[in-house]
Design an enzyme around this catalytic site. Sequence first.
Site, short mmCIF file in Angstrom:
data_model
loop_
_atom_site.label_atom_id
_atom_site.label_comp_id
_atom_site.label_asym_id
_atom_site.label_seq_id
_atom_site.Cartn_x
_atom_site.Cartn_y
_atom_site.Cartn_z
N HIS A 34 -6.35 -32.88 -50.43
CA HIS A 34 -5.43 -33.91 -49.96
C HIS A 34 -4.60 -33.36 -48.80
O HIS A 34 -4.09 -32.25 -48.86
CB HIS A 34 -4.53 -34.35 -51.10
N CYS A 40 -2.03 -39.93 -54.47
CA CYS A 40 -2.84 -39.11 -53.58
C CYS A 40 -4.10 -38.56 -54.26
O CYS A 40 -5.00 -38.06 -53.58
CB CYS A 40 -2.01 -37.95 -53.04
N ASN A 96 0.15 -37.66 -43.99
CA ASN A 96 -0.22 -37.86 -45.38
C ASN A 96 -0.55 -39.34 -45.59
O ASN A 96 0.34 -40.19 -45.56
CB ASN A 96 0.95 -37.43 -46.27
#
Length: 315
Positions: A239, A114, A269
């Site tokens: 993020h 990420c 996500n």
Amino acid sequence: MKNIEIISTGRAVPSKVVTNDDLAKIVDTNDEWISTRTGIRERRFCSEEESATTLAVEAARKALEASQLAPSDIGACICATISGDYATPSMACLVQRELGLREPIPTLDVNAACSGFLYGIEVARGLLNGCGEKYALVVGCEQLSKLLDMTDRSTCVLFGDGAGAAVVRLSEDATYASTLGARGGFEINVEGAGHGTSHIHMQGQEVFKFATSIIPVCIRQLQEKSGLSVEDVSRVVCHQANERIIDSVVRRMKADPGKFYKNMDRFGNTSAASVPIALDELVENGDVKAGDMLMMVGFGAGLTWAGAVIRYAGV
């Protein structure tokens, strides 16, 4: 070493929308359970005609077209991903081929999960300074749906597919600062070659504690290195893992919540794609304009973290 700035962005998401109610039909969960704990209400999954490669190429093409540059102007191509379609060729090589980029340029993938897109930005800066080129294409792309165990409600509700991209250039007068780090561990992992399965596994509570502690550290380091505070930048783009993580950071730092962009409610996500997707939305909506300073922070499997203060210069 010269600094770097962003001149254009692009994104691509699959056409298939998967809502929390859709997931409730296949695993023991419900919309309230997911949304109150994560802020996520829907995400995108690739159809049979879509893949990490098609998303990466589409996002990269949009960023290149928005830059008004020719493919021959690009001097480096970096893709951040943990879910590429092949171990080799790399995603970056496939993007290079599809966009007709030059052959004698550095072209590689980055695996920092990420944090990958921001790692890619820093890699691009180093490569451009080292090889005498001016422009680079940086892509974050994921097809995480193929790595999900759809019987594990603690992970299958969190992730989605997508890609985001940016064209960056070296600049003599750009304000830029970065911070990168890692704490090796298995709090989030995907089994690879030699294993019977390749599913995402995550220790949710440990990851939450890590994220809420490391983001303020990243932000403070960026403020010290750049001389710019959260109040001085146009937006903070974290993020997009969990709404509660971002809200916790805002409270801890006593920051203006309006500075912190969120779109996990629509995309979930998307790992390395989440920061560039959010950035492209901000640019498209006019919330980030030419000359604006941005603060971006990534965190995730590895464990890794990364941050950057960078100018959106526009074309």
